[in-house]
Design an enzyme around this catalytic site. Structure first.
Site, PDB file in Angstrom:
ATOM      1  N   ASP A   5       0.834  -1.157   0.226  1.00 20.93           N
ATOM      2  CA  ASP A   5      -0.036  -0.021   0.115  1.00 20.93           C
ATOM      3  C   ASP A   5       0.788   1.241  -0.061  1.00 20.93           C
ATOM      4  OD1 ASP A   5      -2.366  -1.390   0.146  1.00 20.93           O
ATOM      5  OD2 ASP A   5      -2.483  -1.575   2.224  1.00 20.93           O
TER       6      ASP A   5
ATOM      7  N   LYS B 173     -11.374  -4.994  -5.408  1.00 19.92           N
ATOM      8  CA  LYS B 173     -12.492  -4.985  -4.656  1.00 19.92           C
ATOM      9  C   LYS B 173     -13.895  -4.461  -5.806  1.00 19.92           C
ATOM     10  CE  LYS B 173     -11.126  -4.855  -0.151  1.00 19.92           C
ATOM     11  NZ  LYS B 173      -9.574  -4.267  -0.118  1.00 19.92           N
TER      12      LYS B 173
ATOM     13  N   GLY C 216      -0.240  -5.397   5.790  1.00 21.26           N
ATOM     14  CA  GLY C 216       0.346  -4.371   5.265  1.00 21.26           C
ATOM     15  C   GLY C 216       0.927  -3.562   6.207  1.00 21.26           C
ATOM     16  N   ARG C 217       0.464  -2.601   6.834  1.00 22.45           N
ATOM     17  CA  ARG C 217       1.047  -1.629   7.723  1.00 22.45           C
ATOM     18  C   ARG C 217       2.142  -2.268   8.804  1.00 22.45           C
ATOM     19  NH1 ARG C 217      -4.358   1.344   8.865  1.00 22.45           N
ATOM     20  NH2 ARG C 217      -5.112  -0.803   8.453  1.00 22.45           N
TER      21      ARG C 217
ATOM     22  N   GLN D 219      -8.510  -1.711  11.666  1.00 23.69           N
ATOM     23  CA  GLN D 219      -9.199  -3.058  11.476  1.00 23.69           C
ATOM     24  C   GLN D 219      -9.715  -3.395  12.902  1.00 23.69           C
ATOM     25  OE1 GLN D 219      -9.216  -4.512   9.064  1.00 23.69           O
ATOM     26  NE2 GLN D 219      -7.188  -4.298   7.524  1.00 23.69           N
TER      27      GLN D 219
ATOM     28  N   HIS E  84     -17.113  -4.003  -7.986  1.00 17.08           N
ATOM     29  CA  HIS E  84     -18.434  -3.858  -7.342  1.00 17.08           C
ATOM     30  C   HIS E  84     -19.239  -3.070  -8.459  1.00 17.08           C
ATOM     31  CE1 HIS E  84     -21.556  -3.718  -4.020  1.00 17.08           C
ATOM     32  NE2 HIS E  84     -22.108  -4.012  -5.157  1.00 17.08           N
ATOM     33  N   ASP E  85     -19.785  -3.840  -9.388  1.00 22.08           N
ATOM     34  CA  ASP E  85     -20.171  -3.026 -10.595  1.00 22.08           C
ATOM     35  C   ASP E  85     -21.113  -3.933 -11.269  1.00 22.08           C
ATOM     36  OD1 ASP E  85     -20.838  -1.022 -12.643  1.00 22.08           O
ATOM     37  OD2 ASP E  85     -18.767  -0.231 -12.323  1.00 22.08           O
ATOM     38  N   ILE E  86     -21.933  -3.421 -12.266  1.00 23.00           N
ATOM     39  CA  ILE E  86     -22.892  -4.336 -13.101  1.00 23.00           C
ATOM     40  C   ILE E  86     -22.005  -5.564 -13.842  1.00 23.00           C
ATOM     41  CG2 ILE E  86     -24.460  -2.528 -13.528  1.00 23.00           C
ATOM     42  CD1 ILE E  86     -23.605  -2.271 -16.634  1.00 23.00           C
ATOM     43  N   PRO E  87     -22.641  -6.664 -14.031  1.00 22.13           N
ATOM     44  CA  PRO E  87     -21.827  -7.805 -14.650  1.00 22.13           C
ATOM     45  C   PRO E  87     -21.087  -7.449 -15.775  1.00 22.13           C
ATOM     46  CG  PRO E  87     -24.071  -8.404 -13.793  1.00 22.13           C
ATOM     47  CD  PRO E  87     -24.040  -6.985 -13.618  1.00 22.13           C
TER      48      PRO E  87
ATOM     49  N   LYS F 128       0.573  -7.813  -2.926  1.00 27.31           N
ATOM     50  CA  LYS F 128      -1.027  -7.333  -2.970  1.00 27.31           C
ATOM     51  C   LYS F 128      -0.836  -5.862  -3.491  1.00 27.31           C
ATOM     52  CE  LYS F 128      -4.250  -6.376   0.130  1.00 27.31           C
ATOM     53  NZ  LYS F 128      -4.853  -5.137  -0.401  1.00 27.31           N
TER      54      LYS F 128
ATOM     55  N   ARG G  20      -2.937  -8.918  12.786  1.00 20.11           N
ATOM     56  CA  ARG G  20      -1.855  -8.260  13.453  1.00 20.11           C
ATOM     57  C   ARG G  20      -0.990  -8.955  14.333  1.00 20.11           C
ATOM     58  NH1 ARG G  20      -2.813  -5.190  10.374  1.00 20.11           N
ATOM     59  NH2 ARG G  20      -3.501  -3.203  10.314  1.00 20.11           N
TER      60      ARG G  20
ATOM     61  N   THR H  41     -19.734  -4.885 -16.934  1.00 25.96           N
ATOM     62  CA  THR H  41     -18.399  -3.678 -16.568  1.00 25.96           C
ATOM     63  C   THR H  41     -17.583  -4.663 -15.764  1.00 25.96           C
ATOM     64  OG1 THR H  41     -19.862  -1.771 -16.503  1.00 25.96           O
ATOM     65  CG2 THR H  41     -17.729  -1.734 -15.366  1.00 25.96           C
TER      66      THR H  41
ATOM     67  N   THR I 134     -13.045  -6.417   6.973  1.00 28.50           N
ATOM     68  CA  THR I 134     -12.440  -6.500   8.172  1.00 28.50           C
ATOM     69  C   THR I 134     -12.654  -5.300   9.087  1.00 28.50           C
ATOM     70  OG1 THR I 134     -10.326  -6.291   7.443  1.00 28.50           O
ATOM     71  CG2 THR I 134     -11.173  -8.601   7.983  1.00 28.50           C
TER      72      THR I 134
ATOM     73  N   ASP J 288      -6.253  -6.054  -5.482  1.00 26.94           N
ATOM     74  CA  ASP J 288      -7.209  -6.131  -4.489  1.00 26.94           C
ATOM     75  C   ASP J 288      -7.956  -4.884  -5.062  1.00 26.94           C
ATOM     76  OD1 ASP J 288      -8.694  -6.332  -2.667  1.00 26.94           O
ATOM     77  OD2 ASP J 288      -7.344  -5.651  -1.149  1.00 26.94           O
TER      78      ASP J 288
HETATM   79  O1  C5P Z   1      -2.422  -2.390   6.649  1.00 24.66           O
HETATM   80  P1  C5P Z   1      -3.203  -3.693   6.959  1.00 24.66           P
HETATM   81  O2  C5P Z   1      -2.311  -4.812   7.255  1.00 24.66           O
HETATM   82  O3  C5P Z   1      -4.418  -3.531   7.853  1.00 24.66           O
HETATM   83  O4  C5P Z   1      -3.741  -3.915   5.353  1.00 24.66           O
HETATM   84  C1  C5P Z   1      -4.839  -4.820   5.149  1.00 24.66           C
HETATM   85  C2  C5P Z   1      -4.954  -4.936   3.671  1.00 24.66           C
HETATM   86  O5  C5P Z   1      -5.851  -5.752   3.463  1.00 24.66           O
HETATM   87  C3  C5P Z   1      -5.235  -3.433   3.193  1.00 24.66           C
HETATM   88  O6  C5P Z   1      -4.564  -3.232   1.840  1.00 24.66           O
HETATM   89  C4  C5P Z   1      -6.630  -3.711   2.998  1.00 24.66           C
HETATM   90  O7  C5P Z   1      -7.125  -3.092   1.624  1.00 24.66           O
HETATM   91  C5  C5P Z   1      -6.986  -5.047   2.448  1.00 24.66           C
HETATM   92  N1  C5P Z   1      -7.955  -5.529   2.898  1.00 24.66           N
HETATM   93  C6  C5P Z   1      -8.525  -5.601   4.334  1.00 24.66           C
HETATM   94  N2  C5P Z   1      -9.786  -6.112   4.380  1.00 24.66           N
HETATM   95  C7  C5P Z   1     -10.443  -6.903   3.472  1.00 24.66           C
HETATM   96  C8  C5P Z   1     -10.006  -6.908   2.280  1.00 24.66           C
HETATM   97  C9  C5P Z   1      -8.855  -6.382   1.933  1.00 24.66           C
HETATM   98  O8  C5P Z   1      -8.010  -4.974   5.173  1.00 24.66           O
HETATM   99  N3  C5P Z   1     -11.866  -7.257   3.774  1.00 24.66           N
END
Ligand code: C5P
Length: 241
Positions: free
Chosen positions: A23, A73, A220-221, A200, A75-78, A45, A191, A80, A130, A71
């Protein structure tokens, strides 16, 4: 850190796997992070931030380092989503997220298009984010429990031909029971013990998510934002085995 993209590059198998979320706002920063974590990451990712900034170049470039989980995500009409899936397949991504709440027709078209393109791209249905909790579901008019809503969305997606799912570590056990061993379950929102949760809400440790039945965790973080991302990724990866 470039790997030879063999014929199976995009046919990604995940088990006790670490997916590192890149990210970052630029491909230069993503490349720098990817080169640090490549030895521990089973996949990289690319999320909205990087894709909006750098587009398909980010996917093409990073797919030469490790398999790419795109990633978006969707979410649109089929129609598209179907057309977008074709373009993502051409970029060489291995996994692509769509929101299960996009409904059966959208999911069916996405899964069918990925299969038809035959590049190894797999559609992953996002169940309940999440970052959402009970109060958020109330605000959205969803009366079901978080677990019931997650299971309902996953079953709908499976009936539409999707076999991979994103869910919270809290729901992974129930999903595994319902979907069986063949489903690919990916859990973000993990985490390492004692770390900042950020936004989260439904979290667990990486090893807890795997013990509950996840095939892969997304982090990520806790990797991006520490002084030594390579060491953090190594620690998390070794905690999964
Ligand atoms: O920084 P962190 O570990 O929270 O990053 C989680 C990653 O997973 C982010 O890129 C976030 O967009 C993605 N994600 C999420 N929850 C979901 C789907 C994807 O946190 N349900």
């Amino acid at each position: 850190m470039l790997r030879d993209p063999g014929p199976d590059l995009h046919a990604l198998k995940l088990s006790r796997s670490l997916i590192v979320a890149l990210d970052t706002p630029s491909l230069a920063e993503a490349n720098a992070l990817a080169s640090r974590v490549a030895d521990s990451a089973d996949a990289l990712k690319i999320g909205l931030e990087l894709f909006v900034a750098e587009g398909g170049d980010a996917v093409r470039t990073l797919a030469r380092v490790r398999p790419v989980f795109l990633d978006l995500k969707l979410h649109d009409i089929p129609e598209t989503v179907d057309r977008a899936v074709a373009r993502v397949a051409a970029l060489g991504a291995s996994l692509l997220t769509v929101h299960a709440s996009g409904g059966p027709a959208m999911l069916e078209r996405a899964a069918a298009r990925a299969e038809k393109e035959a590049t190894g791209l797999r559609i992953v249905a996002v169940t309940v984010l999440t970052s959402l909790d009970r109060a958020d579901l109330d605000a959205m008019g969803v009366a079901r429990s978080l677990e019931e809503q997650t299971l309902a969305l996953a079953k709908m997606a499976r009936a539409a031909g999707v076999s991979a799912f994103v869910c919270s570590p809290r729901e992974v056990r129930a999903l595994r029971e319902v979907l069986g061993a063949d489903a690919l379950l990916i859990t973000p929102g993990v985490r390492p013990a004692g770390e900042n949760l950020g936004d989260q809400k439904r979290t667990d440790t990486p090893e807890g998510a795997i013990a509950a039945g996840a095939d892969a965790v997304v982090v990520g973080r806790p990797i991006r934002d520490v002084a030594d991302p390579r060491a953090a990724a190594e620690r998390i990866k070794s905690s999964l085995s």
